[in-house]
Design an enzyme around this catalytic site. Structure first.
Site, PDB file in Angstrom:
ATOM      1  N   SER A 183      36.464  42.546  39.239  1.00 41.87           N
ATOM      2  CA  SER A 183      36.613  41.147  38.841  1.00 41.87           C
ATOM      3  C   SER A 183      36.565  40.656  40.380  1.00 41.87           C
ATOM      4  O   SER A 183      35.593  40.772  40.942  1.00 41.87           O
ATOM      5  CB  SER A 183      37.968  40.957  38.384  1.00 41.87           C
ATOM      6  N   ASP A 185      36.145  40.020  26.936  1.00 42.01           N
ATOM      7  CA  ASP A 185      36.656  39.855  28.273  1.00 42.01           C
ATOM      8  C   ASP A 185      36.988  38.163  28.023  1.00 42.01           C
ATOM      9  O   ASP A 185      35.961  37.260  28.039  1.00 42.01           O
ATOM     10  CB  ASP A 185      35.888  40.118  29.423  1.00 42.01           C
ATOM     11  N   HIS A 226      39.070  42.628  29.917  1.00 40.95           N
ATOM     12  CA  HIS A 226      39.246  42.588  31.495  1.00 40.95           C
ATOM     13  C   HIS A 226      40.204  43.794  32.118  1.00 40.95           C
ATOM     14  O   HIS A 226      40.327  43.801  33.315  1.00 40.95           O
ATOM     15  CB  HIS A 226      39.444  41.127  31.946  1.00 40.95           C
TER      16      HIS A 226
HETATM   17  N1  LIG Z   1      47.676  36.896  36.071  1.00 45.20           N
HETATM   18  C1  LIG Z   1      46.758  36.415  35.624  1.00 45.20           C
HETATM   19  C2  LIG Z   1      45.405  37.242  35.627  1.00 45.20           C
HETATM   20  C3  LIG Z   1      45.544  38.536  36.656  1.00 45.20           C
HETATM   21  C4  LIG Z   1      44.643  39.573  36.322  1.00 45.20           C
HETATM   22  O1  LIG Z   1      44.038  39.641  35.017  1.00 45.20           O
HETATM   23  N2  LIG Z   1      44.461  40.286  37.375  1.00 45.20           N
HETATM   24  C5  LIG Z   1      43.450  41.524  36.958  1.00 45.20           C
HETATM   25  C6  LIG Z   1      42.173  41.153  38.104  1.00 45.20           C
HETATM   26  S1  LIG Z   1      41.457  39.579  37.703  1.00 45.20           S
HETATM   27  C7  LIG Z   1      40.184  39.191  38.615  1.00 45.20           C
HETATM   28  O2  LIG Z   1      40.500  39.539  39.693  1.00 45.20           O
HETATM   29  C8  LIG Z   1      43.923  42.780  37.398  1.00 45.20           C
HETATM   30  O3  LIG Z   1      43.403  43.674  37.730  1.00 45.20           O
HETATM   31  N3  LIG Z   1      45.202  42.907  36.981  1.00 45.20           N
HETATM   32  C9  LIG Z   1      46.061  44.025  37.359  1.00 45.20           C
HETATM   33  C10 LIG Z   1      46.130  45.095  36.415  1.00 45.20           C
HETATM   34  O4  LIG Z   1      46.904  46.097  36.369  1.00 45.20           O
HETATM   35  O5  LIG Z   1      45.672  44.844  35.235  1.00 45.20           O
HETATM   36  C11 LIG Z   1      46.886  35.835  34.276  1.00 45.20           C
HETATM   37  O6  LIG Z   1      47.551  36.446  33.860  1.00 45.20           O
HETATM   38  O7  LIG Z   1      45.855  35.174  34.035  1.00 45.20           O
END
Ligand SMILES: N[C@@H](CCC(=O)N[C@@H](CSC=O)C(=O)NCC(=O)O)C(=O)O
Length: 279
Positions: free
Chosen positions: A148, A224, A257
């Site tokens: 991401s 996603d 995602h």
């Molecule tokens: N908090 C936000 C979105 C947060 C999210 O989805 N983070 C992803 C990366 S998104 C792009 O850079 C992530 O890797 N989160 C950490 C995990 O361990 O999954 C929301 O809720 O929309």
């Protein structure tokens, strides 16, 4: 240079370790994680894959959720996971999850208040690998990957520095940040309103103009929830077609995602990098 060991866990015959160190580039203390495969025991140098995580992450998300250690141990590959931004009480931040701490976007900020600390591009490109390679049995042979926001970072770093990385891969990268809400918000804050400055950090624009080529693998889930509004892999495909870039972009039905998607294909990414790292 002082570096403080914070944790050590044996894993698949190697070691997962976390460290804190003073970053001169970021002007704050930073934490990173490293996985040293069993082949590194006794001081033999192993090549490294640098992993850049996404929004809200620290050094821990990838190491705890992706399940990459088993394949890294088989291949003899070190894994290095930095944090996603400078950190600390005196470091500028924002209430939103997509700006400030946890959201450094791997750029060198030029705008106040961010420019006092937010230089993640230089940190990942120079300071961290030099530290890692001087302290650990890790060779100067590197590849880079990410997810991401981190997929955007990995692709930008490789496209701009093809002599520094043997290969690049990404899961669900923010592929055209100058044209999506996450990218526009972060770039306006960190780089200012002049969009000409943004182009140096846009994967699709860079790939369209690339001369030297780093082999690239991108995986994208079709389920996603950020796909259409934020990620825009079609811009990357168009750029690769225009410049005949060696990009393999795969779409996977039903995957979202999350790290469940990353865990499903991380082994293939490590094998992809192993070919170019000489393993
Ligand atoms: N908090 C936000 C979105 C947060 C999210 O989805 N983070 C992803 C990366 S998104 C792009 O850079 C992530 O890797 N989160 C950490 C995990 O361990 O999954 C929301 O809720 O929309």
């Amino acid at each position: 240079m002082t570096i403080e060991n914070l944790s050590s866990n044996k894993s698949f015959g190697g070691w997962h370790k976390q460290y804190r160190h003073r970053s001169e580039v970021l002007n704050c203390d930073m934490r990173f994680a490293i996985y040293l495969p069993p082949q590194a025991a006794g001081g033999q140098k192993v090549p490294a894959l640098y992993w850049l995580s996404g929004l809200t992450c620290t050094d821990e998300n990838f190491m705890q959720k992706a399940g990459a250690q088993q394949m890294a141990a088989q291949l003899g590959m070190a894994l290095v996971a930095p944090d996603t931004s400078p950190r600390g009480e005196t470091v500028a931040d924002d209430e939103a999850y997509d700006l400030g701490q946890g959201a450094g976007f791997y750029v060198n900020a030029t705008q106040a208040p961010w420019n006092r600390h937010y230089r993640m591009y230089d940190y990942v490109l120079d300071e961290l690998p030099h530290l890692v390679e001087s302290v650990f049995p890790v060779a100067t042979v590197r590849s880079i990957a990410g997810h991401s926001m981190g997929g955007h970072g990995a692709l930008v770093l490789a496209l701009r520095n093809p002599q520094r990385y043997r290969s690049v891969s990404a899961f669900s990268p923010i592929a055209n940040p100058v044209n999506c809400p996450w990218g526009k918000k972060a770039f306006a804050a960190y780089l200012g309103e002049d969009t000409a400055e943004w182009a140096q950090y846009d994967t699709s624009l860079l790939m369209r103009d690339a001369d030297d080529r780093v082999p690239a693998l991108v995986d994208q889930g079709e389920a996603d929830n950020f796909l259409v509004e934020q990620l825009k892999p079609e811009a990357l495909e168009a750029a690769a077609a225009a410049s005949d870039y060696p990009l393999q972009l795969r779409r996977h039905e039903g995957y979202d995602h999350s790290y469940y998607f990353i865990a499903s294909f991380i082994g293939e990414h490590l094998r992809f990098h192993a070919k170019y790292l000489g393993l």
